[in-house]
Design an enzyme around this catalytic site. Structure first.
Site, short mmCIF file in Angstrom:
data_model
loop_
_atom_site.label_atom_id
_atom_site.label_comp_id
_atom_site.label_asym_id
_atom_site.label_seq_id
_atom_site.Cartn_x
_atom_site.Cartn_y
_atom_site.Cartn_z
N ASP A 1 0.81 -1.23 0.00
CA ASP A 1 0.00 0.00 0.00
C ASP A 1 0.84 1.27 0.00
OD1 ASP A 1 -2.25 -1.66 0.23
OD2 ASP A 1 -2.04 -1.71 2.40
N LYS B 1 2.36 2.29 -5.10
CA LYS B 1 3.14 1.86 -6.27
C LYS B 1 2.36 2.04 -7.57
CE LYS B 1 3.50 -2.24 -4.42
NZ LYS B 1 2.96 -1.99 -3.08
N LYS C 1 0.30 4.26 -8.66
CA LYS C 1 0.41 5.59 -9.26
C LYS C 1 1.78 5.79 -9.92
CE LYS C 1 1.20 10.31 -8.12
NZ LYS C 1 0.86 11.53 -7.45
N GLY D 1 -4.07 -4.16 -4.52
CA GLY D 1 -5.07 -3.19 -4.97
C GLY D 1 -4.31 -1.94 -5.36
N HIS D 2 -4.02 -1.82 -6.65
CA HIS D 2 -3.21 -0.69 -7.11
C HIS D 2 -4.12 0.42 -7.61
CE1 HIS D 2 0.59 -3.40 -7.58
NE2 HIS D 2 0.22 -3.21 -6.34
N GLN E 1 2.46 -5.84 -3.15
CA GLN E 1 2.74 -5.92 -1.71
C GLN E 1 4.07 -5.21 -1.41
OE1 GLN E 1 1.81 -9.29 -3.20
NE2 GLN E 1 -0.19 -8.37 -3.00
N THR F 1 -9.73 -4.85 0.55
CA THR F 1 -10.67 -5.38 1.54
C THR F 1 -11.42 -4.28 2.30
OG1 THR F 1 -8.94 -5.42 3.19
CG2 THR F 1 -9.27 -7.45 1.94
N VAL G 1 2.56 14.00 -3.86
CA VAL G 1 1.84 14.88 -2.92
C VAL G 1 0.33 14.85 -3.15
CG1 VAL G 1 3.79 16.41 -2.39
CG2 VAL G 1 2.38 16.88 -4.41
#
Ligand code: IMP
Length: 430
Positions: A13, A16, A18, A40-41, A225, A302, A417
């Site tokens: 999380d 990555k 973006k 979950g990207h 991950q 989740t 940012v």
């Protein structure tokens, strides 16, 4: 030609998705090599939010080749759903844009059922998995009893491998977990239909990737991950079931590791973790709550609230060293605006053991007794989401970035940012 890898330098999380989406603009090929739909990207394009679980984050850039390599644990229902959802939003994923390895292992519904049943079985000792069947699928891969994507396409192979698989899993589910046995026919029909739809995308992606490299294409490997969730080098057993960093690329993509030019870690300006397990710099109480709310720290897969804490330089330094990182991308710096002071865990004391440790302890018992030593610096109040030049950041924010850079030992090459594509501050040339 450049071959780069992007990996998570914390517990996942890190943002990555973006960064991959952004760097995909000047890349030809984007490759997932491990993990599955546990990831979950999140990518925001022109204010529109996309959450990708299995499709590489390069699918939102036109004209790119996206590869799901053999090391990914593929839930084919998720791949097809993501293709359909993107089609509804006007993005066509054709067979040039997406390639799927025939040798990637399949996550069947049974794997998800076993994942959830075994978490219940573990009770207080549970891992806190995403319930996406990741562990059971990789376990079957290692046990050589799993099904691969190619098996879904060859009907005869599908029936015989599925029959053997379900016989064993039905026994496990029935006798250990008290569940109903699973009948072959319905499952066979379901996965045969899935195989038929997926078939045009499927091929020998390792060979395709090596050919693309020979042709001089730029390649970007997308880690899922984070290093601290790596099955070998993370906080075992509270980890995921794959090698999350650069080490996973060779086996997970069929690509020579010595052909990777540079690896870049991604870390938040603070730290989060979902699921159980050690998290030395965790903040309980109001400060942790403030980070969670400001950073909207709820799982993309989740929806679980993420545990939050200050930046852990010991853990990130370890992750960067483990992966031979050439640089670090720091995300969510904007979330730290509005704190009177900002802190970083710069070393650990182990209760009843070593003090002032600057190396991440490999032993779980030591980890459970770790007390971080925090150092603190003044914070900044200004909203920095519109800043695009490093020099326009408040002095305290620059001091923070440079402090972290010294602590982790590799250059910080970019700051993020905000969630939008353009909300970045490149600082490689600072
Ligand atoms: P699994 O990968 O679903 O088996 O979950 C194992 C551990 O990894 C749990 O603590 C999950 O919360 C964590 N995990 C798995 N995928 C991700 C991710 O993409 N981001 C953050 N944590 C993850």
């Amino acid at each position: 030609m450049a071959t780069r890898s992007v990996f998570g330098a914390q517990w996942g999380d890190e943002g990555k998705g973006k960064i991959i989406d952004l760097w995909a603009a000047d890349t030809d090929v984007i490759v997932r090599y491990q993990g599955g739909a546990n990831a979950g990207h999140t990518v925001v394009v022109d204010g529109e939010k996309f959450v990708l679980h299995l499709l590489p984050s390069g699918v939102l850039q036109e004209g790119k080749i996206n590869i799901i390599g053999n090391g990914v644990a593929i839930d084919p229902t998720v791949v097809l759903r993501e293709i359909d959802e993107l089609a509804e939003r006007g993005i066509t994923i054709d067979t040039k844009r997406l390639r799927v390895s025939a040798n990637a292992h399949v996550i069947l519904d049974t794997h998800k059922q076993i994942d959830n049943a075994s978490e219940l079985w573990l009770g207080a000792g549970r891992i806190g998995t995403t319930g996406r069947g990741i562990g059971p699928c990789y376990a079957d891969k290692a046990s050589r009893t799993g099904l691969r994507i190619g098996d879904l396409i060859d009907r005869e192979r599908l029936r015989s491998r599925l029959a053997a698989f379900l016989a064993e899993k039905s026994a496990l589910l029935e006798r250990v977990h008290g569940a109903e046995p699973i009948a072959l026919d319905g499952v066979y029909d379901r996965y045969a239909a899935i195989g038929e739809r997926l078939a045009p995308y499927v091929g020998d992606t390792g060979a395709e990737l090596r050919r693309l490299a020979r042709e001089g294409k730029d390649i970007l490997f997308e880690g899922a991950q984070g290093a601290m969730l790596d099955i070998d080098h993370g906080t075992y057993p509270f980890v995921t079931s794959s090698n999350t960093g650069v080490g996973g690329i060779g086996p997970g993509a069929g690509f020579p590791p010595n052909a990777i030019d540079a690896a870049f870690g991604v870390a938040k300006a603070y730290c989060t973790r979902v699921g159980e397990g050690p998290f030395p710099s965790e903040l309980e109480g109001a400060l942790g709550e403030k980070l969670r709310e400001l950073g909207n720290e709820y799982g993309a897969t989740t929806g679980r609230p993420r545990r939050c804490g200050w930046f852990d330089a010991v853990a990130v330094r370890y992750a960067l060293e483990l992966n031979g990182a050439a640089g670090l991308v720091m995300t969510n710096l904007d979330v730290l605006s509005g704190f009177d002071e900002v802190q970083v865990a710069t070393s650990y004391d182990v209760e009843g053991g070593a003090s002032n440790l600057t190396e991440y302890p490999a032993d779980l018992t030591d980890l459970a007794r770790v007390r971080p030593r925090f150092e603190s610096r003044p914070g900044w109040m200004a909203d920095i989401t519109a800043v695009r030049q490093y020099d326009d950041l408040p002095q305290a924010a620059r001091d923070y970035v440079e402090w972290v850079e010294r602590e982790v030992g590799v250059p910080i090459v970019m700051l993020s940012v905000g969630p939008q594509r353009d909300q970045v501050i490149p600082i490689a040339t600072r």
